[in-house]
Design a protein around this motif. Structure first.
Motif, PDB file in Angstrom:
ATOM      1  N   GLN A  39    -128.102  15.439 -61.420  1.00 36.87           N
ATOM      2  CA  GLN A  39    -126.924  15.690 -62.243  1.00 36.87           C
ATOM      3  C   GLN A  39    -126.380  14.389 -62.811  1.00 36.87           C
ATOM      4  OE1 GLN A  39    -124.200  17.795 -59.760  1.00 36.87           O
ATOM      5  NE2 GLN A  39    -125.572  19.537 -59.432  1.00 36.87           N
ATOM      6  N   ARG A  40    -125.471  14.567 -63.775  1.00 36.54           N
ATOM      7  CA  ARG A  40    -124.938  13.391 -64.461  1.00 36.54           C
ATOM      8  C   ARG A  40    -123.815  12.689 -63.706  1.00 36.54           C
ATOM      9  NH1 ARG A  40    -124.559  14.655 -70.949  1.00 36.54           N
ATOM     10  NH2 ARG A  40    -126.779  15.026 -71.287  1.00 36.54           N
ATOM     11  N   ASN A  41    -123.141  13.366 -62.817  1.00 39.50           N
ATOM     12  CA  ASN A  41    -121.983  12.791 -62.142  1.00 39.50           C
ATOM     13  C   ASN A  41    -122.184  12.759 -60.632  1.00 39.50           C
ATOM     14  OD1 ASN A  41    -120.419  12.444 -64.539  1.00 39.50           O
ATOM     15  ND2 ASN A  41    -120.096  14.662 -64.542  1.00 39.50           N
ATOM     16  N   PRO A  42    -122.954  11.806 -60.136  1.00 46.30           N
ATOM     17  CA  PRO A  42    -123.140  11.712 -58.694  1.00 46.30           C
ATOM     18  C   PRO A  42    -121.869  11.210 -58.021  1.00 46.30           C
ATOM     19  CG  PRO A  42    -124.135   9.829 -59.760  1.00 46.30           C
ATOM     20  CD  PRO A  42    -123.674  10.743 -60.867  1.00 46.30           C
ATOM     21  N   THR A  43    -121.738  11.459 -56.720  1.00 42.27           N
ATOM     22  CA  THR A  43    -120.609  10.950 -55.939  1.00 42.27           C
ATOM     23  C   THR A  43    -120.882   9.490 -55.576  1.00 42.27           C
ATOM     24  OG1 THR A  43    -120.184  13.143 -55.030  1.00 42.27           O
ATOM     25  CG2 THR A  43    -119.251  11.260 -53.852  1.00 42.27           C
ATOM     26  N   ILE A  44    -119.944   8.634 -55.960  1.00 44.49           N
ATOM     27  CA  ILE A  44    -120.119   7.199 -55.736  1.00 44.49           C
ATOM     28  C   ILE A  44    -119.230   6.735 -54.595  1.00 44.49           C
ATOM     29  CG2 ILE A  44    -119.924   4.904 -56.737  1.00 44.49           C
ATOM     30  CD1 ILE A  44    -122.142   6.539 -57.953  1.00 44.49           C
ATOM     31  N   SER A  45    -119.790   5.937 -53.714  1.00 43.23           N
ATOM     32  CA  SER A  45    -119.007   5.292 -52.647  1.00 43.23           C
ATOM     33  C   SER A  45    -119.468   3.844 -52.500  1.00 43.23           C
ATOM     34  CB  SER A  45    -119.167   6.037 -51.318  1.00 43.23           C
ATOM     35  OG  SER A  45    -120.514   5.973 -50.871  1.00 43.23           O
ATOM     36  N   TRP A  46    -118.545   2.988 -52.025  1.00 42.05           N
ATOM     37  CA  TRP A  46    -118.860   1.580 -51.780  1.00 42.05           C
ATOM     38  C   TRP A  46    -118.654   1.261 -50.308  1.00 42.05           C
ATOM     39  CZ3 TRP A  46    -121.034  -2.040 -54.863  1.00 42.05           C
ATOM     40  CH2 TRP A  46    -121.087  -1.780 -56.251  1.00 42.05           C
ATOM     41  N   MET A  55    -118.518  -0.643 -43.155  1.00 42.42           N
ATOM     42  CA  MET A  55    -117.280   0.129 -43.360  1.00 42.42           C
ATOM     43  C   MET A  55    -117.142   0.514 -44.834  1.00 42.42           C
ATOM     44  SD  MET A  55    -114.795  -3.171 -42.887  1.00 42.42           S
ATOM     45  CE  MET A  55    -115.952  -3.870 -41.695  1.00 42.42           C
ATOM     46  N   PHE A  56    -116.459   1.610 -45.087  1.00 48.29           N
ATOM     47  CA  PHE A  56    -116.206   2.041 -46.451  1.00 48.29           C
ATOM     48  C   PHE A  56    -115.066   1.220 -47.047  1.00 48.29           C
ATOM     49  CE2 PHE A  56    -118.366   5.895 -45.007  1.00 48.29           C
ATOM     50  CZ  PHE A  56    -119.156   6.193 -46.108  1.00 48.29           C
ATOM     51  N   VAL A  57    -115.207   0.868 -48.328  1.00 45.34           N
ATOM     52  CA  VAL A  57    -114.102   0.262 -49.076  1.00 45.34           C
ATOM     53  C   VAL A  57    -113.706   1.156 -50.255  1.00 45.34           C
ATOM     54  CG1 VAL A  57    -114.602  -2.120 -48.407  1.00 45.34           C
ATOM     55  CG2 VAL A  57    -115.734  -1.129 -50.424  1.00 45.34           C
ATOM     56  N   PHE A  58    -114.560   2.124 -50.590  1.00 44.73           N
ATOM     57  CA  PHE A  58    -114.247   3.113 -51.621  1.00 44.73           C
ATOM     58  C   PHE A  58    -114.906   4.420 -51.223  1.00 44.73           C
ATOM     59  CE2 PHE A  58    -115.204   5.303 -55.669  1.00 44.73           C
ATOM     60  CZ  PHE A  58    -113.894   5.459 -56.130  1.00 44.73           C
ATOM     61  N   LEU A  59    -114.059   5.437 -50.998  1.00 42.79           N
ATOM     62  CA  LEU A  59    -114.569   6.724 -50.522  1.00 42.79           C
ATOM     63  C   LEU A  59    -113.706   7.858 -51.070  1.00 42.79           C
ATOM     64  CD1 LEU A  59    -116.576   8.253 -48.643  1.00 42.79           C
ATOM     65  CD2 LEU A  59    -114.861   8.006 -46.825  1.00 42.79           C
ATOM     66  N   ASP A  60    -114.346   8.890 -51.563  1.00 44.23           N
ATOM     67  CA  ASP A  60    -113.646  10.064 -52.101  1.00 44.23           C
ATOM     68  C   ASP A  60    -112.637   9.684 -53.179  1.00 44.23           C
ATOM     69  OD1 ASP A  60    -115.050  11.705 -50.373  1.00 44.23           O
ATOM     70  OD2 ASP A  60    -113.514  11.562 -48.796  1.00 44.23           O
ATOM     71  N   GLY A  61    -112.995   8.700 -53.994  1.00 45.66           N
ATOM     72  CA  GLY A  61    -112.143   8.304 -55.119  1.00 45.66           C
ATOM     73  C   GLY A  61    -111.001   7.385 -54.753  1.00 45.66           C
ATOM     74  N   ASN A  62    -110.942   6.899 -53.509  1.00 42.18           N
ATOM     75  CA  ASN A  62    -109.841   6.028 -53.071  1.00 42.18           C
ATOM     76  C   ASN A  62    -110.374   4.728 -52.468  1.00 42.18           C
ATOM     77  OD1 ASN A  62    -107.702   7.947 -53.663  1.00 42.18           O
ATOM     78  ND2 ASN A  62    -108.442   9.100 -51.868  1.00 42.18           N
ATOM     79  N   LEU A  63    -109.652   3.634 -52.769  1.00 40.10           N
ATOM     80  CA  LEU A  63    -109.954   2.349 -52.144  1.00 40.10           C
ATOM     81  C   LEU A  63    -109.354   2.327 -50.743  1.00 40.10           C
ATOM     82  CD1 LEU A  63    -109.305   0.022 -55.179  1.00 40.10           C
ATOM     83  CD2 LEU A  63    -111.469   0.158 -53.929  1.00 40.10           C
ATOM     84  N   VAL A  64    -110.121   1.865 -49.788  1.00 39.19           N
ATOM     85  CA  VAL A  64    -109.657   1.794 -48.402  1.00 39.19           C
ATOM     86  C   VAL A  64    -110.026   0.419 -47.823  1.00 39.19           C
ATOM     87  CG1 VAL A  64    -109.818   4.275 -48.004  1.00 39.19           C
ATOM     88  CG2 VAL A  64    -111.808   2.825 -47.574  1.00 39.19           C
TER      89      VAL A  64
END
Length: 288
Positions: A39-46, A55-64
């Protein structure tokens, strides 16, 4: 759009945004991530990896985490880190998920810190013919800078003898440790010394410190020692002569001597009278 293309674009965007910030460099060990189309819009995380911790620094559209409040994720998943600090140096992983397909790109970020305060140690004086070592450091700089020493504004060449101004100077300079050792100091080594620290992020110079090379007059020192010894010998001879002549007898303290006498305690003697007297006579007696 393919997930691989999206992730590749994200990685490139991160590289462009980060490199544009002063004092940063970036490397990636996965410049061409490959994933299946979807698909064209994959879920992105950092994610950020420091040591063994991921550790996550970007998850579900939010910086953490530690990037919250000083980073932005733009449309398409581009990560823009603002007001970078040294602790931002880490491995960053951009992950794209669409359905059952997963793609990942890895970027190694190094935050460089330019030297700001350069500290040096230079003695105010040194003896001609001896040796002395100067030290220089810039503890806040990262990565560790290289150091160059200057004398009267002219840098010491890395290889002695490359500069005619230092042809007769005996020295060793450690650019990594920041030390400069002058050997067999001469009068011409009296000068102003300064150190410069430099890394990929910038450079800074220390303040200038003057060192004076002095010569020890061994003849004058020997003469002074001999004079002191002669004075002490003459003083001792004078005191001995005065004592022999009796000049000092009246000056010496007198010790009074008291005659000790032994007193015999009084005693009472009893003597028996003659047989014809038939009794005892009491005779007191005292000895003085």
């Amino acid at each position: 759009m393919a997930v691989g293309r999206v992730l590749e674009a994200v990685v490139c965007a991160l590289a462009i945004l980060v490199v544009a910030i002063e004092g940063l460099s970036i490397n990636t060990n996965d410049k061409n991530p490959i994933v299946d189309e979807g698909q064209r819009n994959p879920t992105i995380s950092w994610k950020k990896k420091v040591g063994d911790n991921l550790m996550f620094v970007f998850l579900d559209g939010n910086l953490v985490g530690d990037l919250e409040g000083r980073a932005e994720v733009h449309l398409g998943g581009n990560l823009d880190i603002q007001k970078t600090v040294r602790t931002d140096s880490a491995e960053y992983r951009c992950e794209g998920i669409e359905g059952t397909q997963v793609g990942e790109a890895v970027v190694n970020l190094v935050v460089r810190v330019a030297p700001v305060k350069v500290e040096i140690s230079v003695p105010s004086s040194a003896q001609i013919g001896g040796s002395v070592t100067f030290t220089c450091s810039a503890p806040q700089a990262y990565p560790s800078p290289t150091y160059t020493w200057h004398r009267n504004g002219v840098p010491f060449p890395t290889v002695p003898g490359n500069n005619p101004s230092f042809k007769n100077v005996s020295y060793t300079m450690d650019s990594a440790a920041g030390t400069l050792t002058l050997k067999e100091i001469r009068s011409t080594d009296s000068a102003d010394y300064m150190c410069e620290a430099k890394n990929g992020a910038g450079s800074a110079k220390s303040s200038s410190v003057h060192m004076e090379a002095y010569k020890v007059n061994s003849g004058a020192i020997a003469a002074a020692v001999i004079i002191v010894l002669l004075i002490l010998v003459l003083l001792a001879l004078g005191l001995f002569y005065a004592y022999k002549k009796g000049y000092l007898k009246d000056k010496l303290p007198k010790i009074s001597k008291k005659k000790k006498t032994a007193a015999t305690p009084a005693s009472t003697l009893y003597e028996q009278a003659d047989d014809d007297e038939g009794d005892f006579r009491h005779k007191p007696s005292f000895n003085v």
